[in-house]
Design an enzyme around this catalytic site. Structure first.
Site, PDB file in Angstrom:
ATOM      1  CD  GLU A 214      -2.542  -1.437   2.559  1.00 52.46           C
ATOM      2  OE1 GLU A 214      -3.511  -2.223   2.588  1.00 52.46           O
ATOM      3  OE2 GLU A 214      -1.988  -1.028   3.605  1.00 52.46           O
ATOM      4  CG  ASP A 287      -8.063  -5.701  10.523  1.00 47.71           C
ATOM      5  OD1 ASP A 287      -7.833  -4.722   9.792  1.00 47.71           O
ATOM      6  OD2 ASP A 287      -8.735  -6.695  10.158  1.00 47.71           O
TER       7      ASP A 287
HETATM    8  N1  ATP Z   1       4.508 -13.905   8.090  1.00 47.86           N
HETATM    9  C1  ATP Z   1       4.654 -13.189   9.203  1.00 47.86           C
HETATM   10  N2  ATP Z   1       5.595 -13.556  10.121  1.00 47.86           N
HETATM   11  C2  ATP Z   1       5.752 -12.856  11.256  1.00 47.86           C
HETATM   12  N3  ATP Z   1       5.037 -11.758  11.583  1.00 47.86           N
HETATM   13  C3  ATP Z   1       4.090 -11.347  10.710  1.00 47.86           C
HETATM   14  C4  ATP Z   1       3.856 -12.036   9.477  1.00 47.86           C
HETATM   15  N4  ATP Z   1       2.868 -11.412   8.822  1.00 47.86           N
HETATM   16  C5  ATP Z   1       2.511 -10.373   9.596  1.00 47.86           C
HETATM   17  N5  ATP Z   1       3.229 -10.318  10.731  1.00 47.86           N
HETATM   18  C6  ATP Z   1       3.100  -9.323  11.826  1.00 47.86           C
HETATM   19  O1  ATP Z   1       1.883  -8.619  11.631  1.00 47.86           O
HETATM   20  C7  ATP Z   1       2.111  -7.236  11.318  1.00 47.86           C
HETATM   21  C8  ATP Z   1       1.142  -6.757  10.244  1.00 47.86           C
HETATM   22  O2  ATP Z   1       1.249  -7.600   9.131  1.00 47.86           O
HETATM   23  P1  ATP Z   1       1.179  -7.137   7.602  1.00 47.86           P
HETATM   24  O3  ATP Z   1       2.368  -6.327   7.278  1.00 47.86           O
HETATM   25  O4  ATP Z   1       0.966  -8.396   6.833  1.00 47.86           O
HETATM   26  O5  ATP Z   1      -0.110  -6.211   7.614  1.00 47.86           O
HETATM   27  P2  ATP Z   1      -1.317  -6.135   6.557  1.00 47.86           P
HETATM   28  O6  ATP Z   1      -0.826  -6.504   5.209  1.00 47.86           O
HETATM   29  O7  ATP Z   1      -1.951  -4.816   6.750  1.00 47.86           O
HETATM   30  O8  ATP Z   1      -2.282  -7.256   7.097  1.00 47.86           O
HETATM   31  P3  ATP Z   1      -3.838  -7.453   6.774  1.00 47.86           P
HETATM   32  O9  ATP Z   1      -4.234  -6.392   5.793  1.00 47.86           O
HETATM   33  O10 ATP Z   1      -3.951  -8.853   6.267  1.00 47.86           O
HETATM   34  O11 ATP Z   1      -4.531  -7.293   8.077  1.00 47.86           O
HETATM   35  C9  ATP Z   1       3.576  -7.180  10.898  1.00 47.86           C
HETATM   36  O12 ATP Z   1       4.100  -5.893  11.162  1.00 47.86           O
HETATM   37  C10 ATP Z   1       4.201  -8.277  11.760  1.00 47.86           C
HETATM   38  O13 ATP Z   1       4.424  -7.809  13.080  1.00 47.86           O
HETATM   39 MG    MG Z   2      -3.841  -4.031   6.175  1.00 47.27          MG
END
Ligand code: ATP
Ligand code: MG
Length: 343
Positions: A214, A287
């Site tokens: 994003e 979230d």
């Molecule tokens: N594969 C992973 N291994 C370890 N920690 C993870 C992993 N995926 C996510 N996290 C943890 O979760 C946090 C948020 O994840 P991510 O960056 O995937 O957010 P996102 O893409 O906004 O998630 P979503 O939109 O699915 O809720 C990361 O900063 C990390 O702390």
């Molecule tokens: Mg997200």
């Protein structure tokens, strides 16, 4: 972790005990996440697709509803706002959110769209297909006004405002600009979990929490080839959106926080590695991040420490199946096991 890394107005651990005194307003796209589980043992005679024999199904609040659930599960009082359709699914969603202790007076029925539903069919731990029921057009002026009036009535008592933008139409330019002005007028913290389409409309919010995809798309970047590039991107977002902090989540790599110190204009960049021990399901981790970030700030932690807390919570939630939440006990245990120090 060193003593220098954690510095707060109130003690990190103790802040969790203050979660139950916090009041958070959450506005965003409400949705229902439905999971249908089954087995596949044959191919359909009708078309070359697998036949899933259903064994189990479950539904749970998704999108802004999951942000609200995460805050409520940690004891925060949530004032949730958004829309559902005039269908049964919408009524069931509202009932479920209310059961979790969430204030639902700010959720309005919209007869121009169905309740957003994402149905995943999963066989042998693999997603076979996802079907979405949704209408992503902008809200009508009358619903925008209902949401604004609701916020005007409660804004003086809330500690923090979250915008959970899933690009389904609730977060529209008119509403967004009115809410940002209102939060400035009341000197409230406003945190936005962004979607690409509105990226430049989040100017002057307190914090944005994009994931890397994003963040790149929002700034029209097509390539990131090094950590230096991520740093450059974060700085650019901070400048372009003129906000206090940018928290880019990096999946398995954790997160990176960009902020200007309150004292001056010195830029601080903090890399926070993931705290996850086991990873089962990363759905909804973002979230959890935005929910816990708001709880930390509303409890008196600074942005830096709140980001650490959010990262711990995300590390717990990815170890659970489905769109999940975290408890205060789990968060405290993680903090103890990590040996976090105070100033
Ligand atoms: N594969 C992973 N291994 C370890 N920690 C993870 C992993 N995926 C996510 N996290 C943890 O979760 C946090 C948020 O994840 P991510 O960056 O995937 O957010 P996102 O893409 O906004 O998630 P979503 O939109 O699915 O809720 C990361 O900063 C990390 O702390
Ligand atoms: Mg997200």
């Amino acid at each position: 972790m060193t003593k220098k890394m954690i510095a707060s107005k109130v003690k990190f651990y103790e802040s969790i005990d203050c979660f139950s005194k916090t009041k958070i307003f959450v506005l965003g796209d409400l949705m229902v996440d439905k999971y249908i589980y089954g087995k596949v043992s044959r191919i359909s005679p009708e078309a070359p697709v697998p036949v899933v024999e259903v064994t189990n199904e479950k539904t749970m609040p998704g999108g802004a509803g999951n942000v609200a659930n995460n805050i409520a599960a940690l004891g925060g009082e949530v004032f949730l706002s958004g829309t559902v359709g005039t269908d049964n699914l919408g009524k069931e969603l509202i009932a479920e959110l209310s059961n979790q202790g969430i204030n639902i007076e700010g959720i309005f029925e919209d007869d121009s769209r169905p309740t957003t539903l994402k149905t995943r069919i999963i066989a042998h731990h693999q997603q076979v297909v996802r079907c979405d029921w949704e209408n992503r057009s902008h809200l009508s002026l009358s619903i925008n006004k209902k949401i604004l009036n609701y916020l005007k009535n409660i804004i003086s008592k809330v500690d923090c405002i979250i915008i959970s933008d899933y690009g389904k139409g609730v977060v529209n330019p008119f509403l967004l600009s009115k809410i940002i002005s209102l939060t400035h007028a009341y000197s409230k913290v406003i945190i936005v979990d962004p979607k690409v389409e509105h990226f430049l409309r989040y100017r002057k919010v307190t914090i944005v929490t994009p994931n890397l995809v994003e963040a790149m798309a929002g700034m029209h970047w097509h390539r990131i080839s090094s950590e230096k590039d991520i740093e450059e991107l974060g700085k650019k977002i901070l400048k372009k959106l003129n906000c206090l902090a940018v928290l880019i989540t990096l999946g398995e790599k954790g997160m990176i926080l960009f902020q200007y110190s309150f004292a001056g204009s010195k830029l601080q960049i903090t890399k926070i590695p993931t705290a996850a021990k086991e990873v089962y399901d990363v759905t909804g981790a973002g979230d959890t991040v935005v929910g816990v970030l708001s709880l930390g700030i509303a409890s008196g932690l600074d942005i830096h420490d709140s980001a650490y807390l959010a990262n711990y919570a995300a590390g717990i939630v990815v170890g659970k199946l489905g769109t999940a939440t975290v408890t205060t006990q789990e968060l405290k245990e993680t903090i103890i096991s990590r040996g976090v120090y105070f100033k």
